[in-house]
Design a protein around this motif. Structure first.
Motif, PDB file in Angstrom:
ATOM      1  N   VAL A   1      -3.932  -2.649  -6.189  1.00  0.00           N
ATOM      2  CA  VAL A   1      -5.181  -2.628  -7.367  1.00  0.00           C
ATOM      3  C   VAL A   1      -6.368  -1.806  -6.581  1.00  0.00           C
ATOM      4  O   VAL A   1      -6.929  -0.751  -7.434  1.00  0.00           O
ATOM      5  CB  VAL A   1      -5.517  -3.962  -7.845  1.00  0.00           C
ATOM      6  N   ASP A   2      -6.807  -2.251  -5.573  1.00  0.00           N
ATOM      7  CA  ASP A   2      -7.725  -1.673  -4.955  1.00  0.00           C
ATOM      8  C   ASP A   2      -7.658  -0.085  -4.716  1.00  0.00           C
ATOM      9  O   ASP A   2      -8.394   0.788  -4.960  1.00  0.00           O
ATOM     10  CB  ASP A   2      -8.165  -2.262  -3.577  1.00  0.00           C
ATOM     11  N   PHE A   3      -6.471   0.284  -4.102  1.00  0.00           N
ATOM     12  CA  PHE A   3      -6.093   1.406  -3.922  1.00  0.00           C
ATOM     13  C   PHE A   3      -6.206   2.559  -5.232  1.00  0.00           C
ATOM     14  O   PHE A   3      -6.519   3.349  -5.293  1.00  0.00           O
ATOM     15  CB  PHE A   3      -4.554   1.595  -3.618  1.00  0.00           C
ATOM     16  N   ASN A   4      -5.547   1.691  -6.061  1.00  0.00           N
ATOM     17  CA  ASN A   4      -5.789   2.209  -7.764  1.00  0.00           C
ATOM     18  C   ASN A   4      -7.183   2.547  -7.871  1.00  0.00           C
ATOM     19  O   ASN A   4      -7.590   3.673  -8.588  1.00  0.00           O
ATOM     20  CB  ASN A   4      -5.040   1.496  -8.849  1.00  0.00           C
ATOM     21  N   TYR A   5      -7.895   1.624  -7.842  1.00  0.00           N
ATOM     22  CA  TYR A   5      -9.277   1.834  -8.169  1.00  0.00           C
ATOM     23  C   TYR A   5     -10.110   3.005  -7.503  1.00  0.00           C
ATOM     24  O   TYR A   5     -10.771   3.790  -8.113  1.00  0.00           O
ATOM     25  CB  TYR A   5     -10.165   0.519  -7.826  1.00  0.00           C
TER      26      TYR A   5
ATOM     27  N   ILE B   1       0.259  -1.273 -21.513  1.00  0.00           N
ATOM     28  CA  ILE B   1       0.023  -2.145 -20.201  1.00  0.00           C
ATOM     29  C   ILE B   1       1.125  -1.739 -19.488  1.00  0.00           C
ATOM     30  O   ILE B   1       2.340  -1.788 -19.642  1.00  0.00           O
ATOM     31  CB  ILE B   1      -0.135  -3.540 -20.295  1.00  0.00           C
ATOM     32  N   ASP B   2       0.807  -1.655 -18.205  1.00  0.00           N
ATOM     33  CA  ASP B   2       1.786  -1.754 -17.100  1.00  0.00           C
ATOM     34  C   ASP B   2       1.586  -2.775 -16.296  1.00  0.00           C
ATOM     35  O   ASP B   2       0.927  -3.075 -15.439  1.00  0.00           O
ATOM     36  CB  ASP B   2       1.714  -0.328 -16.116  1.00  0.00           C
ATOM     37  N   ILE B   3       2.776  -3.939 -16.463  1.00  0.00           N
ATOM     38  CA  ILE B   3       2.785  -4.909 -15.535  1.00  0.00           C
ATOM     39  C   ILE B   3       3.384  -4.798 -14.265  1.00  0.00           C
ATOM     40  O   ILE B   3       4.645  -4.221 -14.337  1.00  0.00           O
ATOM     41  CB  ILE B   3       3.816  -6.153 -16.085  1.00  0.00           C
ATOM     42  N   GLY B   4       2.906  -4.944 -13.060  1.00  0.00           N
ATOM     43  CA  GLY B   4       3.303  -4.433 -11.888  1.00  0.00           C
ATOM     44  C   GLY B   4       3.161  -2.929 -11.714  1.00  0.00           C
ATOM     45  O   GLY B   4       4.281  -2.542 -11.050  1.00  0.00           O
ATOM     46  N   GLY B   5       2.206  -2.660 -12.076  1.00  0.00           N
ATOM     47  CA  GLY B   5       1.737  -1.061 -11.880  1.00  0.00           C
ATOM     48  C   GLY B   5       1.522  -0.235 -10.721  1.00  0.00           C
ATOM     49  O   GLY B   5       1.240   0.847 -10.631  1.00  0.00           O
ATOM     50  N   ASN B   6       1.550  -1.226  -9.644  1.00  0.00           N
ATOM     51  CA  ASN B   6       1.126  -0.671  -8.254  1.00  0.00           C
ATOM     52  C   ASN B   6      -0.269  -0.016  -8.350  1.00  0.00           C
ATOM     53  O   ASN B   6      -1.093  -0.682  -8.486  1.00  0.00           O
ATOM     54  CB  ASN B   6       2.265  -0.185  -7.426  1.00  0.00           C
TER      55      ASN B   6
ATOM     56  N   MET C   1      -8.448   4.105 -17.444  1.00  0.00           N
ATOM     57  CA  MET C   1      -7.349   3.178 -16.975  1.00  0.00           C
ATOM     58  C   MET C   1      -8.180   1.935 -16.344  1.00  0.00           C
ATOM     59  O   MET C   1      -9.138   2.274 -15.789  1.00  0.00           O
ATOM     60  CB  MET C   1      -6.697   3.942 -15.801  1.00  0.00           C
ATOM     61  N   LEU C   2      -7.635   0.798 -16.609  1.00  0.00           N
ATOM     62  CA  LEU C   2      -8.225  -0.203 -16.203  1.00  0.00           C
ATOM     63  C   LEU C   2      -7.413  -1.195 -15.356  1.00  0.00           C
ATOM     64  O   LEU C   2      -6.450  -1.621 -15.865  1.00  0.00           O
ATOM     65  CB  LEU C   2      -8.815  -1.282 -17.462  1.00  0.00           C
ATOM     66  N   PRO C   3      -7.602  -0.934 -14.022  1.00  0.00           N
ATOM     67  CA  PRO C   3      -6.740  -1.831 -13.001  1.00  0.00           C
ATOM     68  C   PRO C   3      -7.207  -3.285 -12.930  1.00  0.00           C
ATOM     69  O   PRO C   3      -8.435  -3.496 -13.012  1.00  0.00           O
ATOM     70  CB  PRO C   3      -7.111  -1.010 -11.823  1.00  0.00           C
ATOM     71  N   PHE C   4      -6.396  -4.181 -12.683  1.00  0.00           N
ATOM     72  CA  PHE C   4      -6.672  -5.652 -12.438  1.00  0.00           C
ATOM     73  C   PHE C   4      -5.721  -6.344 -11.717  1.00  0.00           C
ATOM     74  O   PHE C   4      -4.398  -6.006 -11.816  1.00  0.00           O
ATOM     75  CB  PHE C   4      -7.386  -6.144 -13.588  1.00  0.00           C
ATOM     76  N   VAL C   5      -5.932  -7.342 -11.058  1.00  0.00           N
ATOM     77  CA  VAL C   5      -5.011  -8.143 -10.193  1.00  0.00           C
ATOM     78  C   VAL C   5      -4.304  -9.146 -11.292  1.00  0.00           C
ATOM     79  O   VAL C   5      -5.098  -9.957 -11.787  1.00  0.00           O
ATOM     80  CB  VAL C   5      -5.539  -9.091  -9.338  1.00  0.00           C
ATOM     81  N   LEU C   6      -2.971  -9.238 -11.246  1.00  0.00           N
ATOM     82  CA  LEU C   6      -2.272 -10.056 -12.270  1.00  0.00           C
ATOM     83  C   LEU C   6      -1.049 -10.817 -11.558  1.00  0.00           C
ATOM     84  O   LEU C   6      -0.187  -9.888 -10.953  1.00  0.00           O
ATOM     85  CB  LEU C   6      -2.000  -9.421 -13.441  1.00  0.00           C
ATOM     86  N   ASP C   7      -1.032 -11.989 -11.496  1.00  0.00           N
ATOM     87  CA  ASP C   7       0.396 -12.635 -10.825  1.00  0.00           C
ATOM     88  C   ASP C   7       1.081 -13.241 -12.081  1.00  0.00           C
ATOM     89  O   ASP C   7       0.695 -13.872 -12.775  1.00  0.00           O
ATOM     90  CB  ASP C   7      -0.059 -13.743 -10.179  1.00  0.00           C
ATOM     91  N   VAL C   8       2.153 -12.212 -12.375  1.00  0.00           N
ATOM     92  CA  VAL C   8       2.922 -12.616 -13.840  1.00  0.00           C
ATOM     93  C   VAL C   8       3.494 -14.228 -13.657  1.00  0.00           C
ATOM     94  O   VAL C   8       3.528 -14.712 -14.589  1.00  0.00           O
ATOM     95  CB  VAL C   8       4.275 -11.791 -13.643  1.00  0.00           C
ATOM     96  N   LEU C   9       3.546 -14.751 -12.525  1.00  0.00           N
ATOM     97  CA  LEU C   9       4.193 -16.159 -12.296  1.00  0.00           C
ATOM     98  C   LEU C   9       2.991 -17.044 -12.374  1.00  0.00           C
ATOM     99  O   LEU C   9       3.129 -18.451 -12.644  1.00  0.00           O
ATOM    100  CB  LEU C   9       4.762 -16.285 -10.944  1.00  0.00           C
TER     101      LEU C   9
ATOM    102  N   GLY D   1       0.819  -1.234  -0.098  1.00  0.00           N
ATOM    103  CA  GLY D   1      -0.057  -0.068   0.141  1.00  0.00           C
ATOM    104  C   GLY D   1       0.825   1.229  -0.076  1.00  0.00           C
ATOM    105  O   GLY D   1       0.598   2.162  -0.955  1.00  0.00           O
ATOM    106  N   ASN D   2       1.721   1.274   0.581  1.00  0.00           N
ATOM    107  CA  ASN D   2       2.531   2.438   0.771  1.00  0.00           C
ATOM    108  C   ASN D   2       3.910   2.316   0.178  1.00  0.00           C
ATOM    109  O   ASN D   2       4.994   2.849   0.550  1.00  0.00           O
ATOM    110  CB  ASN D   2       2.862   2.728   2.420  1.00  0.00           C
TER     111      ASN D   2
END
Lengths: 460, 65
Positions: free
Chosen positions: A314-318, A284-289, A329-337, A251-252
């Motif tokens: 992502v929630d903070f961004n939203y 697209i920003d991967i790991g865009g916090n 801007m469309l935020p969403f949760v992504l685990d690159v792994l 978050g911070n």
């Protein structure tokens, strides 16, 4: 009935189906649904929902006795419930209740309440299943009630009590989390809440009991419209107030990174210069916090996808998007792994993140401060991460924190005895591995930091 | 007419009458509490609220304006 090549997700509802025509999504309405469709159109019901931006708009393409074809406003990237942050999920649930209340007041009712009927578009949750409405029959209970609980209320409660990771459960339970499971996972004190007791625990009990009723002897239930409205409004109030009982690790993030103010500004300037050269329409920003760096971009692009592994970021961004009323801007949760897999019937009903990414084809990919997490936490070799990023877009803006970077050092220290195994993590190895698939267009060292920015272009 | 292509759950249909009664009570008591708070000057607006109210504006009403 399905003369056109129906989309692989569109088989449940006999009222119609969606298909792709020259990369455009269209919807066929079957004669069985003509009466409802015409009533919804002529009464101004659709119009009102569309004007309030709650339902996706559409235009009628053709209208014969056999089928009506409509073309909905095209949404460039569909996100699924298991990719939403807590407050996005909440908004989708509230939207569904809001629409059901409005429907009831206008003689209609939602015949299903699937979380997949909602997606995010222009900074808002929007209902995308135009054929989900049916006529309301006086004194009938809400047929989609249980679905609402399993798709929305259950997952939200679990997330509230056990953390936002719970929202990922829907990728395994494509038709909602079983009520019995939700009931068993909630703390026993929830039985003291009249609302939770009735909507979850009692429901789980009764469902269990009536599972045995194979002959369907139980008489049909009745419920007044006022009663149904009470259920909807009490759920709305409750969900609106629902909060997560956890705080974010990330978050911070920007308060504890190793960026001085000047380094932050340099990084933003470098990105801005490159972006204005590339002139992307989408990125697209991967790991865009929380979207901090994408918000630094001045170039007037059309749309950005900003993903992060952390639901809270992502929630903070939203929430920022909602507060600023941003719409690109469309935020969403992504685990690159572990990016979302394709799931459902034939493993085709909901497409994988990579499939959706391929058809979205962004003009540029940003991977800022991600590579050390992939390499050191995820043990992903440079060769593999290069392959991953090369599949996204022509251009890649990637930030490489050198071995001396404090964050890298922290990750390395956590490896204890295995630290030597990560000797491969050097800028030379990074460059040589990425040169296999990319051409280095530009490389800028960020002063006051141990980080290097690269603008890469894919070969061929 | 309903096209039922998923199982609404028999229990879920029957139980709605009970849930509705409880929901009615919850809404009623909330309303009473709110009025009391209002009288005592304790009611406060949530400033961080990013979500709307449940009500939807009728487009007809909008057009008449």
């Amino acid at each position: 009935m399905q003369s056109k090549n129906a989309h692989s997700s569109s088989f449940r509802d006999p009222s119609g189906y969606i298909f792709t025509d020259n990369n455009t999504i269209k919807r066929v309405i079957n004669p069985i649904y003509f009466k409802q469709y015409k009533a919804l159109m002529s009464s101004g019901f659709f119009d009102s929902l569309i004007k309030n931006k709650l339902l996706i708009s559409h235009t009628e393409v053709s209208n014969t006795d056999d089928e009506i074809i409509i073309e909905p406003e095209q949404i460039s990237f569909i996100t699924y419930p298991y990719e939403w942050s807590f407050n996005m999920y909440k908004e989708a649930a509230l939207l569904t209740l809001k629409i059901q209340k409005y429907s009831l007041e206008h003689g209609f009712s939602l015949k299903d309440a699937s979380a997949f009927n909602v997606t995010f578009y222009k900074g808002k949750a929007v209902f995308i299943d135009t054929l989900s409405f049916d006529f309301y029959t006086e004194n009938s209970p809400w047929r989609a009630y249980k679905q609402f609980i399993t798709h929305f209320f259950g997952p939200l409660l679990l997330a509230s009590y056990h953390g936002s990771q719970q929202l990922k459960l829907l990728s395994n339970f494509i038709d909602g989390i079983p009520v019995k499971m939700v009931s068993s996972m909630l703390p026993s004190k929830t039985k003291l809440s009249p609302l939770l007791y009735t909507n979850i625990h009692l429901l789980a009990k009764l469902e269990d009991k009536h599972n045995e009723d194979y002959e369907g002897k139980t008489k049909t239930a009745t419920l007044s419209k006022k009663g149904q409205l009470n259920i909807i409004m009490s759920l709305y109030d409750y969900i609106k107030k629902l909060e997560l009982k956890e705080t974010s690790e990330w978050g911070n993030y920007y308060n504890k990174t190793n960026y001085t103010d000047s380094a932050f500004k340099t990084k933003a300037t470098v990105i801005n210069n490159w972006i204005s050269e590339i002139k992307p329409s989408n990125l697209i920003d991967i790991g865009g916090n929380d979207g901090t760096f994408v918000r630094q971009i001045n170039y007037p692009y059309t749309e950005s996808l900003v993903c992060d592994i952390d639901n809270n970021a992502v929630d903070f961004n939203y929430k920022t998007i909602k507060r600023n009323k941003e719409d690109r801007m469309l935020p969403f949760v992504l685990d690159v792994l572990n990016p979302s897999a394709a799931i459902g019937l034939n493993s085709k009903e909901r497409s994988s993140f990579l499939e959706r990414m391929a058809s979205y084809s962004p003009d540029v990919t940003l991977a800022l401060a991600v590579i050390h997490h992939m390499s050191l936490s995820g043990n992903v070799p440079f060769k593999e991460s290069a392959k991953f990023f090369a599949s996204f877009s022509k251009y890649l803006i990637i930030e490489f924190p050198k071995r001396n970077d404090s964050w890298v050092q922290r990750l390395l220290k956590s490896k204890a005895d295995f630290e030597d195994y990560f000797g491969f993590y050097t800028i030379e190895n990074f460059e040589s591995a990425y040169s296999e698939l990319f051409v280095v267009k530009e490389k800028i060292h960020i002063e006051d930091s141990d980080r290097v920015m690269y603008l890469l272009e894919t070969k061929n | 007419m309903h096209f039922l292509y998923f199982d609404p759950g028999l229990g879920a249909m029957i139980i709605q009458a009970i849930i509705a009664a409880v929901a009615g009570f919850i809404l009623f008591s909330k309303n009473v509490m709110y009025k009391i708070k209002l009288l005592l000057g304790l009611a406060k607006e949530d400033k961080d609220d990013v979500f709307d109210d449940i009500e939807i504006k009728d487009s007809d009403v909008e057009n008449k304006n």
